[in-house]
Design a protein around this motif. Structure first.
Motif, mmCIF file in Angstrom:
data_model
loop_
_atom_site.group_PDB
_atom_site.id
_atom_site.type_symbol
_atom_site.label_atom_id
_atom_site.label_comp_id
_atom_site.label_asym_id
_atom_site.label_seq_id
_atom_site.Cartn_x
_atom_site.Cartn_y
_atom_site.Cartn_z
ATOM 1 N N PRO A 1 0.792 -1.239 0.000
ATOM 2 C CA PRO A 1 0.000 0.000 0.000
ATOM 3 C C PRO A 1 0.827 1.294 0.000
ATOM 4 C CG PRO A 1 -0.928 -1.592 1.530
ATOM 5 C CD PRO A 1 0.376 -2.165 1.067
ATOM 6 N N ASP A 2 2.024 1.283 0.620
ATOM 7 C CA ASP A 2 2.816 2.523 0.665
ATOM 8 C C ASP A 2 3.882 2.567 -0.432
ATOM 9 O OD1 ASP A 2 4.478 0.583 1.678
ATOM 10 O OD2 ASP A 2 5.314 1.846 3.263
ATOM 11 N N VAL A 3 3.673 1.780 -1.493
ATOM 12 C CA VAL A 3 4.652 1.726 -2.578
ATOM 13 C C VAL A 3 4.701 3.058 -3.325
ATOM 14 C CG1 VAL A 3 3.103 0.885 -4.404
ATOM 15 C CG2 VAL A 3 5.525 0.240 -4.427
ATOM 16 N N ILE A 4 5.884 3.387 -3.790
ATOM 17 C CA ILE A 4 6.083 4.537 -4.674
ATOM 18 C C ILE A 4 6.271 4.006 -6.091
ATOM 19 C CG2 ILE A 4 7.606 6.489 -5.238
ATOM 20 C CD1 ILE A 4 5.961 6.846 -2.662
ATOM 21 N N LEU A 5 5.492 4.525 -7.023
ATOM 22 C CA LEU A 5 5.587 4.105 -8.426
ATOM 23 C C LEU A 5 6.117 5.245 -9.284
ATOM 24 C CD1 LEU A 5 2.264 2.115 -9.042
ATOM 25 C CD2 LEU A 5 4.531 1.215 -8.496
ATOM 26 N N ARG A 6 7.196 4.954 -9.995
ATOM 27 C CA ARG A 6 7.757 5.902 -10.960
ATOM 28 C C ARG A 6 7.645 5.288 -12.346
ATOM 29 N NH1 ARG A 6 11.377 9.420 -13.158
ATOM 30 N NH2 ARG A 6 11.634 10.787 -11.366
ATOM 31 N N THR A 7 7.404 6.133 -13.346
ATOM 32 C CA THR A 7 7.445 5.654 -14.721
ATOM 33 C C THR A 7 8.052 6.708 -15.630
ATOM 34 O OG1 THR A 7 6.172 4.474 -16.405
ATOM 35 C CG2 THR A 7 5.183 6.493 -15.531
ATOM 36 N N THR A 8 8.385 6.278 -16.861
ATOM 37 C CA THR A 8 8.788 7.216 -17.914
ATOM 38 C C THR A 8 7.916 6.976 -19.137
ATOM 39 O OG1 THR A 8 10.546 5.653 -18.487
ATOM 40 C CG2 THR A 8 11.186 7.603 -17.241
ATOM 41 N N LEU A 9 7.654 8.052 -19.850
ATOM 42 C CA LEU A 9 6.779 8.014 -21.020
ATOM 43 C C LEU A 9 7.466 8.663 -22.216
ATOM 44 C CD1 LEU A 9 3.546 9.366 -19.268
ATOM 45 C CD2 LEU A 9 4.179 6.964 -19.576
ATOM 46 N N ILE A 10 7.026 8.281 -23.402
ATOM 47 C CA ILE A 10 7.453 8.942 -24.635
ATOM 48 C C ILE A 10 6.218 9.500 -25.317
ATOM 49 C CG2 ILE A 10 8.452 8.639 -26.931
ATOM 50 C CD1 ILE A 10 10.154 6.368 -25.784
ATOM 51 N N VAL A 11 6.236 10.788 -25.623
ATOM 52 C CA VAL A 11 5.152 11.391 -26.408
ATOM 53 C C VAL A 11 5.685 11.741 -27.801
ATOM 54 C CG1 VAL A 11 3.883 12.295 -24.430
ATOM 55 C CG2 VAL A 11 5.642 13.713 -25.506
ATOM 56 N N GLY A 12 4.775 11.748 -28.773
ATOM 57 C CA GLY A 12 5.175 12.108 -30.134
ATOM 58 C C GLY A 12 5.829 10.983 -30.901
ATOM 59 N N PHE A 13 5.617 9.730 -30.463
ATOM 60 C CA PHE A 13 6.146 8.599 -31.223
ATOM 61 C C PHE A 13 5.458 8.553 -32.590
ATOM 62 C CE2 PHE A 13 6.539 4.102 -32.393
ATOM 63 C CZ PHE A 13 7.892 3.907 -32.161
ATOM 64 N N PRO A 14 6.175 8.138 -33.638
ATOM 65 C CA PRO A 14 5.585 8.126 -34.980
ATOM 66 C C PRO A 14 4.213 7.445 -35.004
ATOM 67 C CG PRO A 14 7.900 7.585 -35.120
ATOM 68 C CD PRO A 14 7.586 7.701 -33.662
ATOM 69 N N PHE B 1 0.672 8.445 -10.814
ATOM 70 C CA PHE B 1 2.022 7.992 -10.470
ATOM 71 C C PHE B 1 2.645 8.965 -9.485
ATOM 72 C CE2 PHE B 1 1.465 5.864 -14.564
ATOM 73 C CZ PHE B 1 1.975 4.612 -14.291
ATOM 74 N N ASP B 2 3.408 8.415 -8.535
ATOM 75 C CA ASP B 2 4.106 9.275 -7.572
ATOM 76 C C ASP B 2 5.188 10.095 -8.269
ATOM 77 O OD1 ASP B 2 3.124 8.117 -4.776
ATOM 78 O OD2 ASP B 2 3.482 6.435 -6.138
ATOM 79 N N LYS B 3 5.882 9.461 -9.196
ATOM 80 C CA LYS B 3 6.975 10.110 -9.932
ATOM 81 C C LYS B 3 6.812 9.779 -11.405
ATOM 82 C CE LYS B 3 8.888 10.318 -5.691
ATOM 83 N NZ LYS B 3 9.139 11.536 -4.902
ATOM 84 N N LEU B 4 7.082 10.744 -12.261
ATOM 85 C CA LEU B 4 6.886 10.505 -13.692
ATOM 86 C C LEU B 4 7.813 11.399 -14.508
ATOM 87 C CD1 LEU B 4 3.533 9.997 -15.505
ATOM 88 C CD2 LEU B 4 5.034 11.794 -16.336
ATOM 89 N N GLY B 5 8.466 10.804 -15.483
ATOM 90 C CA GLY B 5 9.295 11.561 -16.419
ATOM 91 C C GLY B 5 8.774 11.388 -17.829
ATOM 92 N N VAL B 6 8.934 12.414 -18.662
ATOM 93 C CA VAL B 6 8.443 12.368 -20.038
ATOM 94 C C VAL B 6 9.567 12.756 -20.994
ATOM 95 C CG1 VAL B 6 6.657 13.126 -21.651
ATOM 96 C CG2 VAL B 6 6.186 13.141 -19.202
ATOM 97 N N PHE B 7 9.673 12.026 -22.081
ATOM 98 C CA PHE B 7 10.580 12.374 -23.171
ATOM 99 C C PHE B 7 9.752 12.640 -24.422
ATOM 100 C CE2 PHE B 7 13.175 9.753 -20.403
ATOM 101 C CZ PHE B 7 14.398 10.399 -20.396
ATOM 102 N N THR B 8 10.182 13.577 -25.224
ATOM 103 C CA THR B 8 9.629 13.663 -26.569
ATOM 104 C C THR B 8 10.415 12.687 -27.441
ATOM 105 O OG1 THR B 8 11.108 15.509 -27.135
ATOM 106 C CG2 THR B 8 8.894 16.067 -26.340
ATOM 107 N N TYR B 9 9.736 12.038 -28.367
ATOM 108 C CA TYR B 9 10.391 11.051 -29.222
ATOM 109 C C TYR B 9 11.564 11.680 -29.970
ATOM 110 C CZ TYR B 9 11.392 8.245 -33.307
ATOM 111 O OH TYR B 9 12.061 7.558 -34.301
ATOM 112 N N SER B 10 12.704 10.977 -29.942
ATOM 113 C CA SER B 10 13.909 11.414 -30.643
ATOM 114 C C SER B 10 14.242 10.390 -31.724
ATOM 115 C CB SER B 10 15.065 11.539 -29.642
ATOM 116 O OG SER B 10 16.287 11.797 -30.294
#
Length: 436
Positions: free
Chosen positions: A286-299, A318-327
């Motif tokens: 129940p007290d877990v921290i969830l982090r993820t990363t996402l990519i937006v703008g994928f072809p 999500f407790d923590k989240l990072g986003v990248f634009t597609y490269s």
């Protein structure tokens, strides 16, 4: 001779840099933290995405300027060199030696040759002999090289090759050495930690490895990063749940939630399995921290695909989240896909997700006001009014920190304290020591 180092990119790269520092240290060179005082400068580059490549090139030119002063030798190594060695040799003559990842097996021979030293010793990078650069409390433990996942957007398999696990014996030997140095927090890393051991033992062994690491005296926190969703087993969840040393923290890079996008990315999970996994982890811990990363703008990412992602982030919180634009990366399958998304659309989608996550993070952190957490104190603010530390919820250089009022007559640096949270500010917390 003085040697200075610049390490770019991820924590996995930093471990390699620490191994190279260990080689110079073993051969009695003087390690300096200020490149302006260095006779030799070593740059370990990242070549993962376009922005990282540009940062590496800029850093090389910046360090090359120091050759007009004290620096005599400029050595460049790492992922960028592995990808573009021949082009770099032609374009940047200021560099005296380019070392690709393929050169690491005979790295010291190449360095001795450059410096005109005798000996010809064939020293390799030895992680058991690396010099830590992460302070007194925390160290990374790299358990594998390379990757077999072959996500269509990713250049890592072309740079670092297939997934190769270290033996458990070798990893545990290094971990014991780190514990003897007083390390309190161990962060287990690889391109995909959940695939650890499959190539050596025929089955994933991360859960077993974590249990073995928990037996080592000295570590108070152990965590693992980059856990791909399709490989997070019930056994792994149970190890996190049942071992007090293993932080209740899962870093799960899902990249997207729309099935058509996940399929084009060659990801092994779909929306249903990702949602089911998140629900299972939160039910078990129940007290877990969830982090993820996402990519937006994928072809081919449509407005509908993006809206699915946006709504998923909104609902999942999500407790923590990072986003990248597609490269778009050279020689990757995704670079050949049609329906490439324009940069402006990518940025709009990036900003929209980040704005949403900022509000979610703010709400989550405000809910923690009044709670008491164990905090590892690592530094102080310049005015010394606050200590700066982290809870189990915070990975260094990725997540937030806790500013702890410096009201104690005792020096709390490098110690664990119980801290009551008084306030949340953006991505950080402010608190005070209790029962000290």
């Amino acid at each position: 001779m003085n040697v200075g180092f610049v390490s770019l990119g991820c924590s996995k790269n930093l471990v390699v840099t620490e191994g190279i520092i260990g080689l110079f240290n073993k051969h009695n060179f003087n390690i300096v933290s200020d490149e302006r005082q260095a006779d030799i400068i070593v740059i370990n580059t990242c070549g993962f995405i376009e922005s990282a490549k540009q940062e590496a090139i800029n850093t090389i030119f910046e360090m090359a300027e120091l050759k007009k002063r004290r620096c005599k030798y400029l050595i460049v190594t790492g992922c960028l060199v592995q990808r573009y060695k021949e082009e770099l040799i032609k374009e940047i003559p200021e560099v005296d030696l380019f070392l690709s990842i393929s050169d690491y097996d005979h790295i010291w021979k190449e360095i001795e040759k450059l410096l005109g030293l005798e000996g010809g010793e064939d020293s390799k990078i030895d992680f058991n002999n690396r010099v830590l650069t992460t302070g007194k409390n925390m160290a990374y433990l790299k358990i594998a090289e390379g990757c077999n996942n072959n996500c269509t957007y990713c250049a890592i398999p072309y740079i670092q090759g297939p997934y190769v696990s270290r033996t458990m014996e070798d990893i545990l030997k290094e971990a014991n050495n780190l514990a003897k140095q007083g390390i309190k927090e161990l962060i287990v890393i690889a391109q995909d930690t959940t695939k650890y051991g499959i190539d050596l033992y025929g089955e994933p062994k991360l859960a077993e490895l974590l249990e073995e690491l928990c037996k080592i005296e000295g570590f108070e926190w152990i965590r693992f990063l980059y856990a791909y969703p399709e490989s997070i087993s019930d056994e792994l969840i149970a190890v996190v749940k049942n071992n007090h040393k293993v932080c209740n923290y899962f870093d799960i890079p899902i990249q997207h939630i729309s099935d058509p996008v996940l399929k084009r990315m060659n990801r092994k999970s779909d929306a249903a399995s990702i949602k089911k996994l998140i629900e299972k982890i939160r039910n078990e811990i129940p007290d877990v921290i969830l982090r993820t990363t996402l990519i937006v703008g994928f072809p081919g990412e449509t407005e509908e695909d993006f809206n699915k992602l946006y709504n998923f982030v909104k609902e999942t919180r999500f407790d923590k989240l990072g986003v990248f634009t597609y490269s778009m990366e050279d020689n990757t399958p995704a670079a050949r896909l049609k329906e490439q998304i324009d940069e402006e659309t990518k940025k709009v989608r990036f900003d929209k997700i980040m704005k949403l996550q900022e509000q979610i993070s703010n709400d989550i952190l405000n809910d923690k006001v009044g709670n008491v957490y164990k905090v590892l104190i690592e530094s102080t603010t310049p005015d010394n009014k606050y200590y700066i530390g982290r809870t189990y919820m915070d990975v260094p250089d990725m997540d937030g920190v806790v500013f702890v009022k410096n009201d104690s007559t005792e020096n709390l640096l490098n110690k664990f304290v119980e801290c009551k949270i008084l306030e949340a500010v953006e991505y950080d917390l402010i608190g005070e020591v209790v029962n000290q």
